[in-house]
Design an enzyme around this catalytic site. Structure first.
Site, PDB file in Angstrom:
ATOM      1  N   SER A  95       6.152  63.763  50.387  1.00  0.00           N
ATOM      2  CA  SER A  95       6.110  62.248  50.799  1.00  0.00           C
ATOM      3  C   SER A  95       6.216  62.382  52.474  1.00  0.00           C
ATOM      4  CB  SER A  95       7.369  61.691  50.401  1.00  0.00           C
ATOM      5  OG  SER A  95       7.164  60.247  50.585  1.00  0.00           O
TER       6      SER A  95
ATOM      7  N   HIS B 144       5.636  59.494  41.780  1.00  0.00           N
ATOM      8  CA  HIS B 144       6.096  59.975  43.056  1.00  0.00           C
ATOM      9  C   HIS B 144       7.265  61.106  42.858  1.00  0.00           C
ATOM     10  CE1 HIS B 144       5.399  60.051  47.386  1.00  0.00           C
ATOM     11  NE2 HIS B 144       6.740  59.984  47.660  1.00  0.00           N
TER      12      HIS B 144
END
Length: 544
Positions: A206, A466
């Site tokens: 990320s 994610h």
């Protein structure tokens, strides 16, 4: 000095040297000796300072190398301190945690009596440049394999790491400069801990993935690492390089009591005098609702005259110049990456039972620019409204925002925030670079992950969200529970991929039985799809 005293001194030095040599927990670097901890499967050396304390006069300054010499053995058995942050995952009104004095490295080395050195994986943690730490990313899976040495680093977050007035007085990017100094420390010192300084790979998830990409955009990164992997985040994502930083910096000053000055030097001096907790707690004033926008402070393009500048051009311009490190790079995404941020829209109000997604029907034009990060990229309200309208039509048409249309919303978030940047990054790197560029998409939903955590719901299927891949490398109990047998196999293959990437000199990348295909010198996009029981090379004329 008498002969007897000289002999006694020599004897004591000899005994100390023997003790140090016999004790694998003792490591000596320029600053002195360090004592680590025996954890059974591995040795750990935690909270080693690599920079001067970023407090007082050194707040909002480029980090300085740690220069102190320890007279006693440094105790590296203390748990790492998390940098001060306003943490999204604290389920309380007061989300403040951590310490401003946090610039350390932590090292984890497998216990292998028959092996003296290991390739090195350096972790850059995620958290939207606002929160997180290396300590929440477990390393037990890697240590069980016993083939890699892991280094976790700390860096400034939120306003302490990224506040910027856009000029030389408060240029910003302090967190990125912290990362860079830590990488230099690792290159210099890791051999003392059993790491191979010529076999270092940088990996981040990320914001950590975007950071890894930004570090690679420095030409001399090639002297610090052999390659980099950006998992679900790269420098071209719309939430990475921020605009509007100057406005937010002065607003920050007003919030913490610096008045209405519009002079950068005055603002900086005032912010240096304020408690760090006040500065970080001010983050709540920048949130429109819940934890939106998820990155109120982040990387910026610094002015060319900024001292110790890290980034003075947009990443696209840097890549087009060809002046970046020519080392292998991998950029990845998951099929439903946008579940991060989108999932929180499903959280129910404890009093009314209503979800944020229901409120979007009336607030879409107000909230969309913050949710999808074009609030500062558009010059007028009309420009913002036009894009908000187009996105809603493209992904929902005439459907209302609701739990039933959630997958359409999640697909929008996936595309805009994470996926669309991947082909753009590949295009630029293969046109202006020479080193290999690889990509994979992870398509294997977990039973419980970030989607369930952010939404506080188990009645919605989120897909492969994610972190579902990255948390198989660095096991993270805080974000997921349990691991299936197929995920155990995938975890081992990911760890093997890292070892091979760090050791081989050909710049190739493998995942189990599958070899990644290089996007450089290829007209099509080469992407490895990793699913529950298979991996497969896919080739696209247009990115799917």
């Amino acid at each position: 000095m008498s002969i007897f005293k000289r002999l006694l001194c020599l004897t004591l030095l000899w005994i100390a040297a023997l003790e140090s040599e016999a004790d694998p927990l003792i490591v000596e670097i320029t600053n002195g000796k360090i004592r680590g901890k025996d954890n059974g499967l591995y040795y750990s050396y935690e909270s080693i300072p690599n920079a001067e304390h970023p407090t007082g006069a050194l707040r909002f300054e480029a980090p300085q190398p740690y220069s102190h010499h320890w007279t006693d053995v440094f105790n590296a058995t203390q748990s790492p301190v998390e940098c001060m942050q306003w943490n999204q995952f604290i389920n309380e009104n007061n989300k403040l945690m951590g310490d401003e004095d946090c610039l350390t490295v932590s090292i984890y080395k497998p216990k292998k009596p028959n092996r003296s050195s290991f390739p090195v994986v350096v972790l850059l943690h995620g958290g939207a440049f606002m929160f997180g730490s290396g300590s929440i990313y477990g390393h037990d899976s890697i240590m069980r394999e016993g083939t890699l040495l892991v280094v976790k680093i700390s860096f400034g977050l939120g306003p302490l790491g990224f506040a910027s007035t856009g000029d030389r007085h408060l240029p910003g990017n302090y967190g990125l400069k912290d990362q860079r100094l830590a990488l230099q420390w690792i290159k210099k010192n890791i051999a003392h801990f059993g790491g191979m300084p010529d076999n270092i790979v940088l990996i981040g998830h990320s914001a950590g993935g975007a950071s890894a990409h930004l570090q690679l955009l420095h030409e001399d990164f090639k002297h610090l690492a052999k390659g980099a992997i950006s998992v679900s985040g790269n420098a071209l994502d719309p939430w990475v390089i921020q605009q509007g930083g100057r406005r937010r910096a002065f607003e920050l000053g007003r919030i913490v009591g610096c008045g209405h000055t519009n002079v950068s030097a005055e603002l900086k001096d005032c912010l240096k005098s304020k408690p760090a907790s006040d500065i970080v707690s001010a983050v709540r004033s920048f949130l429109v609702f819940s934890y939106v926008p998820f990155s109120a402070f982040g990387p910026v393009v610094e002015p060319s005259d900024a001292p110790d500048a890290f980034l003075t051009e947009d990443p696209r311009a840097v890549i087009k110049s060809g002046k970046f490190a020519q080392v292998p790079w991998a950029v990845t995404y998951t099929t439903e990456d946008g579940g991060y941020n989108a999932a929180q829209l499903l959280e129910r109000n404890k009093l009314t039972g209503e979800s944020w997604i229901d409120l979007l029907n009336d607030r879409w034009f107000d909230w969309a620019p913050y949710l999808l990060f074009y609030r500062d990229a558009k010059k007028t309200i009309k420009d913002m409204d036009d894009l908000s309208f187009d996105l809603r039509q493209q992904y929902l048409a005439d459907r209302r925002f609701s739990v039933e249309s959630y997958w359409n919303v999640q697909r929008m978030f996936t595309d805009v925030l994470f996926k669309n940047s991947v082909p753009s990054a590949i295009d630029l790197h293969r046109k202006y670079g020479k080193s290999p560029v690889y990509s994979f998409v992870y398509d294997n939903p977990t039973d419980s992950g970030v989607g369930q955590l952010l939404s506080n719901r188990t009645d919605v299927h989120f897909g492969t969200v994610h972190g579902d891949d990255f948390f198989l490398i660095f096991n993270t109990a805080a974000y997921r529970t349990g691991i299936r047998p197929d995920e155990e196999v995938i975890s081992k293959k990911f760890i093997g991929m890292l070892e091979d990437f760090a050791l081989n000199d050909k710049g190739t990348l493998t995942f189990g039985e599958c070899n990644f295909q290089n996007n450089v010198n290829s007209k099509e996009y080469q992407v490895l799809r990793i699913s529950r029981n298979a991996c497969k090379n896919e080739e696209y004329a247009r990115f799917p």
